[in-house]
Motif scaffolding. Structure first.
Motif, PDB file in Angstrom:
ATOM      1  N   TYR A  68       0.790  -1.222   0.000  1.00 59.93           N
ATOM      2  CA  TYR A  68       0.000   0.000   0.000  1.00 59.93           C
ATOM      3  C   TYR A  68       0.825   1.276   0.000  1.00 59.93           C
ATOM      4  O   TYR A  68       0.294   2.379  -0.151  1.00 59.93           O
ATOM      5  N   ASP A  69       2.149   1.169   0.138  1.00 60.80           N
ATOM      6  CA  ASP A  69       2.972   2.384   0.080  1.00 60.80           C
ATOM      7  C   ASP A  69       4.427   2.026  -0.198  1.00 60.80           C
ATOM      8  O   ASP A  69       4.883   0.906   0.121  1.00 60.80           O
ATOM      9  N   LEU A  70       5.130   2.983  -0.799  1.00 63.64           N
ATOM     10  CA  LEU A  70       6.562   2.848  -1.088  1.00 63.64           C
ATOM     11  C   LEU A  70       7.248   4.144  -0.703  1.00 63.64           C
ATOM     12  O   LEU A  70       6.720   5.228  -0.957  1.00 63.64           O
ATOM     13  N   ILE A  71       8.414   4.037  -0.113  1.00 63.63           N
ATOM     14  CA  ILE A  71       9.191   5.223   0.236  1.00 63.63           C
ATOM     15  C   ILE A  71      10.632   5.028  -0.232  1.00 63.63           C
ATOM     16  O   ILE A  71      11.237   3.979   0.011  1.00 63.63           O
ATOM     17  N   LYS A  72      11.181   6.044  -0.909  1.00 67.15           N
ATOM     18  CA  LYS A  72      12.580   6.006  -1.346  1.00 67.15           C
ATOM     19  C   LYS A  72      13.490   6.331  -0.172  1.00 67.15           C
ATOM     20  O   LYS A  72      13.309   7.343   0.513  1.00 67.15           O
ATOM     21  N   LEU A  73      14.438   5.449   0.084  1.00 70.69           N
ATOM     22  CA  LEU A  73      15.434   5.660   1.130  1.00 70.69           C
ATOM     23  C   LEU A  73      16.737   6.145   0.507  1.00 70.69           C
ATOM     24  O   LEU A  73      16.913   6.108  -0.713  1.00 70.69           O
ATOM     25  N   ASP A  74      17.673   6.558   1.350  1.00 68.43           N
ATOM     26  CA  ASP A  74      18.972   7.011   0.835  1.00 68.43           C
ATOM     27  C   ASP A  74      19.703   5.882   0.121  1.00 68.43           C
ATOM     28  O   ASP A  74      20.418   6.106  -0.866  1.00 68.43           O
ATOM     29  N   ASN A  75      19.515   4.659   0.608  1.00 71.40           N
ATOM     30  CA  ASN A  75      20.267   3.526   0.047  1.00 71.40           C
ATOM     31  C   ASN A  75      19.352   2.406  -0.454  1.00 71.40           C
ATOM     32  O   ASN A  75      19.750   1.241  -0.498  1.00 71.40           O
ATOM     33  N   GLY A  76      18.099   2.733  -0.775  1.00 69.28           N
ATOM     34  CA  GLY A  76      17.210   1.690  -1.260  1.00 69.28           C
ATOM     35  C   GLY A  76      15.751   2.095  -1.183  1.00 69.28           C
ATOM     36  O   GLY A  76      15.407   3.271  -1.355  1.00 69.28           O
ATOM     37  N   TRP A  77      14.879   1.117  -0.854  1.00 71.39           N
ATOM     38  CA  TRP A  77      13.438   1.345  -0.827  1.00 71.39           C
ATOM     39  C   TRP A  77      12.810   0.693   0.409  1.00 71.39           C
ATOM     40  O   TRP A  77      13.278  -0.345   0.865  1.00 71.39           O
ATOM     41  N   CYS A  78      11.750   1.324   0.892  1.00 69.32           N
ATOM     42  CA  CYS A  78      10.976   0.754   1.991  1.00 69.32           C
ATOM     43  C   CYS A  78       9.590   0.419   1.445  1.00 69.32           C
ATOM     44  O   CYS A  78       8.900   1.291   0.882  1.00 69.32           O
ATOM     45  N   VAL A  79       9.191  -0.834   1.590  1.00 68.75           N
ATOM     46  CA  VAL A  79       7.927  -1.325   1.048  1.00 68.75           C
ATOM     47  C   VAL A  79       6.993  -1.636   2.208  1.00 68.75           C
ATOM     48  O   VAL A  79       7.312  -2.468   3.074  1.00 68.75           O
ATOM     49  N   GLU A  86      12.628  -3.537   3.817  1.00 71.46           N
ATOM     50  CA  GLU A  86      13.592  -2.633   3.184  1.00 71.46           C
ATOM     51  C   GLU A  86      14.468  -3.425   2.232  1.00 71.46           C
ATOM     52  O   GLU A  86      14.878  -4.546   2.534  1.00 71.46           O
ATOM     53  N   SER A  87      14.730  -2.831   1.073  1.00 71.34           N
ATOM     54  CA  SER A  87      15.555  -3.513   0.073  1.00 71.34           C
ATOM     55  C   SER A  87      16.422  -2.510  -0.668  1.00 71.34           C
ATOM     56  O   SER A  87      16.098  -1.317  -0.739  1.00 71.34           O
ATOM     57  N   LYS A  88      17.499  -3.021  -1.242  1.00 69.21           N
ATOM     58  CA  LYS A  88      18.400  -2.159  -2.014  1.00 69.21           C
ATOM     59  C   LYS A  88      17.775  -1.758  -3.350  1.00 69.21           C
ATOM     60  O   LYS A  88      17.972  -0.648  -3.818  1.00 69.21           O
ATOM     61  N   CYS A  89      17.056  -2.683  -3.964  1.00 68.35           N
ATOM     62  CA  CYS A  89      16.385  -2.410  -5.240  1.00 68.35           C
ATOM     63  C   CYS A  89      14.943  -2.898  -5.186  1.00 68.35           C
ATOM     64  O   CYS A  89      14.596  -3.756  -4.373  1.00 68.35           O
ATOM     65  N   LEU A  90      14.125  -2.356  -6.077  1.00 68.05           N
ATOM     66  CA  LEU A  90      12.704  -2.685  -6.114  1.00 68.05           C
ATOM     67  C   LEU A  90      12.272  -2.877  -7.567  1.00 68.05           C
ATOM     68  O   LEU A  90      12.615  -2.064  -8.433  1.00 68.05           O
ATOM     69  N   LEU A  91      11.540  -3.946  -7.821  1.00 67.48           N
ATOM     70  CA  LEU A  91      10.993  -4.207  -9.150  1.00 67.48           C
ATOM     71  C   LEU A  91       9.472  -4.235  -9.072  1.00 67.48           C
ATOM     72  O   LEU A  91       8.895  -4.979  -8.274  1.00 67.48           O
ATOM     73  N   GLU A  96      -0.218   2.190 -10.573  1.00 63.33           N
ATOM     74  CA  GLU A  96      -0.469   3.014  -9.391  1.00 63.33           C
ATOM     75  C   GLU A  96       0.747   3.095  -8.459  1.00 63.33           C
ATOM     76  O   GLU A  96       1.089   4.172  -7.964  1.00 63.33           O
ATOM     77  N   LEU A  97       1.392   1.953  -8.222  1.00 60.44           N
ATOM     78  CA  LEU A  97       2.547   1.963  -7.312  1.00 60.44           C
ATOM     79  C   LEU A  97       3.721   2.742  -7.900  1.00 60.44           C
ATOM     80  O   LEU A  97       4.494   3.358  -7.164  1.00 60.44           O
ATOM     81  N   ALA A  98       3.858   2.715  -9.220  1.00 62.42           N
ATOM     82  CA  ALA A  98       4.914   3.506  -9.858  1.00 62.42           C
ATOM     83  C   ALA A  98       4.648   4.997  -9.649  1.00 62.42           C
ATOM     84  O   ALA A  98       5.577   5.787  -9.447  1.00 62.42           O
ATOM     85  N   ALA A  99       3.372   5.388  -9.683  1.00 59.92           N
ATOM     86  CA  ALA A  99       3.017   6.780  -9.422  1.00 59.92           C
ATOM     87  C   ALA A  99       3.300   7.156  -7.970  1.00 59.92           C
ATOM     88  O   ALA A  99       3.809   8.237  -7.681  1.00 59.92           O
ATOM     89  N   VAL A 100       2.979   6.233  -7.045  1.00 60.45           N
ATOM     90  CA  VAL A 100       3.268   6.472  -5.630  1.00 60.45           C
ATOM     91  C   VAL A 100       4.769   6.645  -5.409  1.00 60.45           C
ATOM     92  O   VAL A 100       5.207   7.500  -4.632  1.00 60.45           O
ATOM     93  N   ALA A 101       5.551   5.861  -6.130  1.00 62.02           N
ATOM     94  CA  ALA A 101       7.014   5.931  -5.983  1.00 62.02           C
ATOM     95  C   ALA A 101       7.577   7.232  -6.530  1.00 62.02           C
ATOM     96  O   ALA A 101       8.659   7.665  -6.123  1.00 62.02           O
ATOM     97  N   GLY A 102       6.858   7.860  -7.476  1.00 64.47           N
ATOM     98  CA  GLY A 102       7.332   9.117  -8.050  1.00 64.47           C
ATOM     99  C   GLY A 102       7.926   8.994  -9.430  1.00 64.47           C
ATOM    100  O   GLY A 102       8.673   9.871  -9.871  1.00 64.47           O
ATOM    101  N   CYS A 103       7.581   7.918 -10.165  1.00 63.73           N
ATOM    102  CA  CYS A 103       8.104   7.716 -11.516  1.00 63.73           C
ATOM    103  C   CYS A 103       7.586   8.782 -12.478  1.00 63.73           C
ATOM    104  O   CYS A 103       6.477   9.299 -12.316  1.00 63.73           O
TER     105      CYS A 103
END
Length: 403
Positions: free
Chosen positions: A80-91, A99-104, A286-293
């Motif tokens: 339901y949400d994604l946040i960009k971290l300094d060194n990866g992503w929080c799902v 938390e992960s280094k990369c997100l697909l 939708e999730l790509a929009a939430v991420a800020g693509c």
């Protein structure tokens, strides 16, 4: 923090998970459905060489391979949400936060049914829902059905429903309106149908599909339609209203001209106990929009798609896309795109090793070859549209590269 989170356990997501895990990455796959496989689960069709493809079996093969490589697959979990971290992503999921280094993002596509009077009656469903009922849950959606909407999806699934023992009375067009647009235009739909002529069991239809123009074909098209697998495809009839008391009892139809106008005095009611509405597919972004693509509108790919390059990389660091979120195509194309994404992510995390660029180039070439050999194309001009989209990605970064 793990190496990679993949949202979507369809052919793209599982293909990426396998490619990434084969190169030593720690991978977690999330999917809101209770089973992995995505759109594969509903597929059952015959290839030109006579071989039958069972999507459930193909999904199981991918799942078993991924599990064997140590991939963690969590089903029945929504993001339901994604946040960009300094060194990866929080799902953020309904189960836990990862938390992960990369997100697909491999979220696939959703249906866009066309609203028709009576579409809220019990027994009315999208064409994809009928496919899932029959092929996944082994439950007939009804005994006698009518499909409203003539496109690649409706023709293919009509055949699958027939194999489930369901009688399809016919496939016809929706009523002309601002909402239905080209989907109600016989000439436009004739153009779409001609792209499927190679699948027809009739040699006459296959031959005609190579030589008949859409405009001429729509004008010469018989009022009762042509049959594929004994299913009437009726480009000169339209659905005015779905009728019934407590459930679907039939559809009020009328004849239309080659340009889509209703012919007065031709209305009649055709009985049915269920109705499928087939309005096509659009990327689930939708999730790509939430991420800020960043996005581009590409009609050939089904609508708005995240801006990305041929390595499936978006404009956001560590965020990749694959499968129908990038444009509506076949499951085979989605899987090969997933492989590209998995390898590209492994390269970003310095896990791909020797000749990394060459490995990715080979995988990209496989995507193009798979697309070229695809049994059906959802829209014309897909390869050209993708090339233009990739060029826009590089232009957005101040580069101009000839692809």
């Amino acid at each position: 923090m793990i190496d990679l989170v993949i949202i979507g356990a369809g052919p793209a997501g599982l293909g990426a998970a396998i490619a990434a895990a084969e190169n030593g990455l720690k991978v977690c796959v999330l999917d809101e459905f209770v089973k992995p496989g995505g759109r594969l689960l509903g597929q059952l069709h015959e290839e030109p060489d006579g071989k039958w493809v069972n999507g459930i079996t193909e999904a199981q093969k991918l799942y078993s391979r991924a599990i064997g490589l140590g991939v963690n697959i969590l089903c029945g979990v929504s993001v339901y949400d994604l946040i960009k971290l300094d060194n990866g992503w929080c799902v953020f999921t309904t189960d836990k936060t990862i938390e992960s280094k990369c997100l697909l993002l491999a979220t696939g596509a959703s249906e866009t049914p066309i609203p028709i009077p009576g579409w809220t009656l019990p027994g009315v469903m999208s064409i994809g829902a009928a496919q899932v009922m029959g092929n996944v849950h082994r439950v007939k959606p009804g005994e006698k059905g009518i499909i409203i909407g003539v496109n690649v999806l409706s023709v293919a699934i009509a055949r699958e429903l027939q194999l489930c023992g369901v009688h399809i009375e016919g496939i016809l067009l929706p009523q002309p309106s601002l909402v239905s647009g080209d989907a109600a235009n016989p000439e436009k739909m004739m153009e779409s149908l001609l792209r499927l002529s190679h699948l027809a069991p009739s040699p006459l239809i296959r031959f005609g599909g190579k030589w008949v123009s859409p405009k001429l074909g729509a004008r010469l098209y018989p009022k009762n339609g042509f049959k594929m697998w004994s299913i009437p495809i009726q480009l000169r009839k339209t659905a005015l209203e779905i009728i019934g008391g407590n459930q679907v009892e039939g559809v009020r139809v009328a004849e239309i001209s080659a340009t889509g106008e209703v012919v007065p005095g031709t209305e009649k009611v055709v009985s049915a106990d269920f109705v499928c509405i087939a309005g096509g597919l659009t990327p689930m972004s939708e999730l790509a929009a939430v991420a800020g693509c960043s996005f581009c509108y590409v009609p050939e790919l089904g609508g708005h798609v995240p801006l990305h390059n041929e390595c499936m990389q978006t404009n956001l660091k560590g965020l990749y896309v694959a499968g129908n979120i990038t444009g509506v195509e076949s499951a085979k194309v989605a899987r090969t795109q997933g492989v590209v994404a998995g390898l590209a992510i492994a390269r970003e995390l310095n896990a791909l090793g020797h000749r990394a660029d060459e490995k990715i180039d080979v995988a990209i070439a496989e995507v193009r070859e798979t697309r070229r050999k695809a049994l059906i194309q959802f829209q014309p001009g897909i390869e050209e549209a993708r090339t233009e989209l990739h060029q826009k990605f590089y232009e957005s970064r101040g580069k101009k590269i000839l692809l």
